[in-house]
Design a protein around this motif. Structure first.
Motif, mmCIF file in Angstrom:
data_model
loop_
_atom_site.group_PDB
_atom_site.id
_atom_site.type_symbol
_atom_site.label_atom_id
_atom_site.label_comp_id
_atom_site.label_asym_id
_atom_site.label_seq_id
_atom_site.Cartn_x
_atom_site.Cartn_y
_atom_site.Cartn_z
ATOM 1 N N GLY A 199 0.802 -1.216 0.000
ATOM 2 C CA GLY A 199 0.000 0.000 0.000
ATOM 3 C C GLY A 199 0.832 1.262 0.000
ATOM 4 O O GLY A 199 0.304 2.348 0.131
ATOM 5 N N MET A 200 2.153 1.116 -0.109
ATOM 6 C CA MET A 200 3.033 2.282 -0.103
ATOM 7 C C MET A 200 3.768 2.370 -1.435
ATOM 8 O O MET A 200 4.204 1.358 -1.971
ATOM 9 C CB MET A 200 4.063 2.177 1.016
ATOM 10 C CG MET A 200 3.480 2.072 2.398
ATOM 11 S SD MET A 200 4.760 1.798 3.611
ATOM 12 C CE MET A 200 4.928 3.439 4.250
ATOM 13 N N SER A 201 3.919 3.580 -1.919
ATOM 14 C CA SER A 201 4.720 3.765 -3.123
ATOM 15 C C SER A 201 6.193 3.637 -2.747
ATOM 16 O O SER A 201 6.551 3.614 -1.569
ATOM 17 C CB SER A 201 4.450 5.134 -3.740
ATOM 18 O OG SER A 201 4.963 6.148 -2.897
ATOM 19 N N ARG A 202 7.049 3.591 -3.731
ATOM 20 C CA ARG A 202 8.485 3.454 -3.481
ATOM 21 C C ARG A 202 8.999 4.648 -2.660
ATOM 22 O O ARG A 202 9.766 4.488 -1.717
ATOM 23 C CB ARG A 202 9.232 3.347 -4.804
ATOM 24 C CG ARG A 202 10.700 3.031 -4.640
ATOM 25 C CD ARG A 202 11.371 2.778 -5.967
ATOM 26 N NE ARG A 202 10.812 1.562 -6.574
ATOM 27 C CZ ARG A 202 10.560 1.434 -7.859
ATOM 28 N NH1 ARG A 202 10.811 2.407 -8.689
ATOM 29 N NH2 ARG A 202 10.064 0.310 -8.333
ATOM 30 N N ALA A 203 8.535 5.859 -2.991
ATOM 31 C CA ALA A 203 8.969 7.061 -2.262
ATOM 32 C C ALA A 203 8.485 7.023 -0.815
ATOM 33 O O ALA A 203 9.232 7.362 0.109
ATOM 34 C CB ALA A 203 8.455 8.308 -2.957
ATOM 35 N N GLU A 204 7.238 6.600 -0.612
ATOM 36 C CA GLU A 204 6.711 6.506 0.749
ATOM 37 C C GLU A 204 7.473 5.456 1.551
ATOM 38 O O GLU A 204 7.741 5.653 2.742
ATOM 39 C CB GLU A 204 5.223 6.152 0.721
ATOM 40 C CG GLU A 204 4.348 7.265 0.201
ATOM 41 C CD GLU A 204 2.916 6.823 -0.044
ATOM 42 O OE1 GLU A 204 2.032 7.670 0.089
ATOM 43 O OE2 GLU A 204 2.687 5.641 -0.369
ATOM 44 N N LEU A 205 7.829 4.367 0.920
ATOM 45 C CA LEU A 205 8.578 3.318 1.594
ATOM 46 C C LEU A 205 9.963 3.817 1.988
ATOM 47 O O LEU A 205 10.430 3.552 3.092
ATOM 48 C CB LEU A 205 8.682 2.088 0.692
ATOM 49 C CG LEU A 205 9.190 0.804 1.324
ATOM 50 C CD1 LEU A 205 8.361 0.422 2.533
ATOM 51 C CD2 LEU A 205 9.172 -0.318 0.314
#
Length: 94
Positions: free
Chosen positions: A47-53
């Protein structure tokens, strides 16, 4: 234009649109593919984008560092207390 995509009423957030439906909404082929890829990253990334991760991992690293510094400060404070207690004990002998 990718931000203009709307999930149809009654559709769950888990459903991914087809490339054809995005093209029918007026998106270019590149935009449609990018949107599908982004939705896939979110689906398979918890549920997280790469940037959010990456942001989350950075925050976790900072939190771990902070906890280690706090533990180190607590150890130094305990050492000072032990030394002060030992010094006080030696002083009572004089």
């Amino acid at each position: 234009m990718a931000a203009d995509y709307q999930i149809s009423p009654g559709a769950s957030n888990r459903e991914r649109p087809s490339k054809e439906s995005l093209l029918a909404q007026g998106m270019s082929e590149t935009e449609a593919q990018q949107l599908i890829d982004q939705m896939g990253e979110r689906e398979y990334g918890g549920g997280m984008s790469r940037a959010e991760l990456q942001d989350f991992e950075t925050l976790i690293g900072r939190l771990e560092g902070s906890k280690m510094r706090q533990a180190s400060q607590a150890n130094r404070a305990r050492q000072r207390d032990v030394m002060a207690g030992g010094l006080a004990s030696m002083m009572t002998n004089f």
